[in-house]
Design a protein around this motif. Structure first.
Motif, mmCIF file in Angstrom:
data_model
loop_
_atom_site.group_PDB
_atom_site.id
_atom_site.type_symbol
_atom_site.label_atom_id
_atom_site.label_comp_id
_atom_site.label_asym_id
_atom_site.label_seq_id
_atom_site.Cartn_x
_atom_site.Cartn_y
_atom_site.Cartn_z
ATOM 1 N N MET A 1 -1.983 -21.403 3.980
ATOM 2 C CA MET A 1 -2.949 -20.357 3.668
ATOM 3 C C MET A 1 -2.906 -19.312 4.789
ATOM 4 O O MET A 1 -2.969 -19.649 5.953
ATOM 5 N N ALA A 2 -2.820 -18.041 4.423
ATOM 6 C CA ALA A 2 -2.790 -16.973 5.412
ATOM 7 C C ALA A 2 -4.163 -16.825 6.062
ATOM 8 O O ALA A 2 -5.187 -17.177 5.476
ATOM 9 N N LYS A 3 -4.164 -16.289 7.285
ATOM 10 C CA LYS A 3 -5.432 -16.139 8.019
ATOM 11 C C LYS A 3 -6.440 -15.291 7.248
ATOM 12 O O LYS A 3 -7.613 -15.606 7.193
ATOM 13 N N ASP A 4 -5.973 -14.198 6.630
ATOM 14 C CA ASP A 4 -6.882 -13.329 5.873
ATOM 15 C C ASP A 4 -7.553 -14.082 4.728
ATOM 16 O O ASP A 4 -8.705 -13.845 4.407
ATOM 17 N N ARG B 1 -11.718 -14.237 4.762
ATOM 18 C CA ARG B 1 -12.319 -13.361 3.746
ATOM 19 C C ARG B 1 -13.319 -12.394 4.373
ATOM 20 O O ARG B 1 -14.510 -12.422 4.081
ATOM 21 N N GLY B 2 -12.833 -11.544 5.263
ATOM 22 C CA GLY B 2 -13.687 -10.655 6.030
ATOM 23 C C GLY B 2 -14.261 -9.467 5.288
ATOM 24 O O GLY B 2 -15.209 -8.849 5.737
#
Length: 78
Positions: free
Chosen positions: A1-4, A8-9
């Motif tokens: 899973m990507a950091k973004d 979920r900013g």
């Protein structure tokens, strides 16, 4: 899973009619999605992968793009 994906900013707020919310909730429960947000993300993923949407006609308004009702200009009927 990507950091973004993990953080979920960004927050996206949308307004739905009662009928649209019912359609969303029906999809969510039928697919056993854990939340409305997860159902919306899944629908976005499916929509972005779908064919049949051309460029929207100039001057189109946000209110023309409902979950239910008539097909907006630029979207092909199936």
């Amino acid at each position: 899973m990507a950091k973004d994906e993990a953080t979920r900013g960004e927050r996206l707020q949308i307004m739905l009619t009662g009928e649209e919310l019912t359609v969303l909730d029906d999809f969510r429960f039928k697919k056993r999605m854990p939340s409305r947000a997860s159902a919306i993300r899944e629908l976005l993923k499916r929509g972005l992968a779908a064919e049949g949407f051309e460029a929207v006609a100039f001057g189109s308004k946000s209110e023309e793009f409902g979950v239910t009702g008539e097909t907006p200009k630029g979207r092909k009927d199936r």
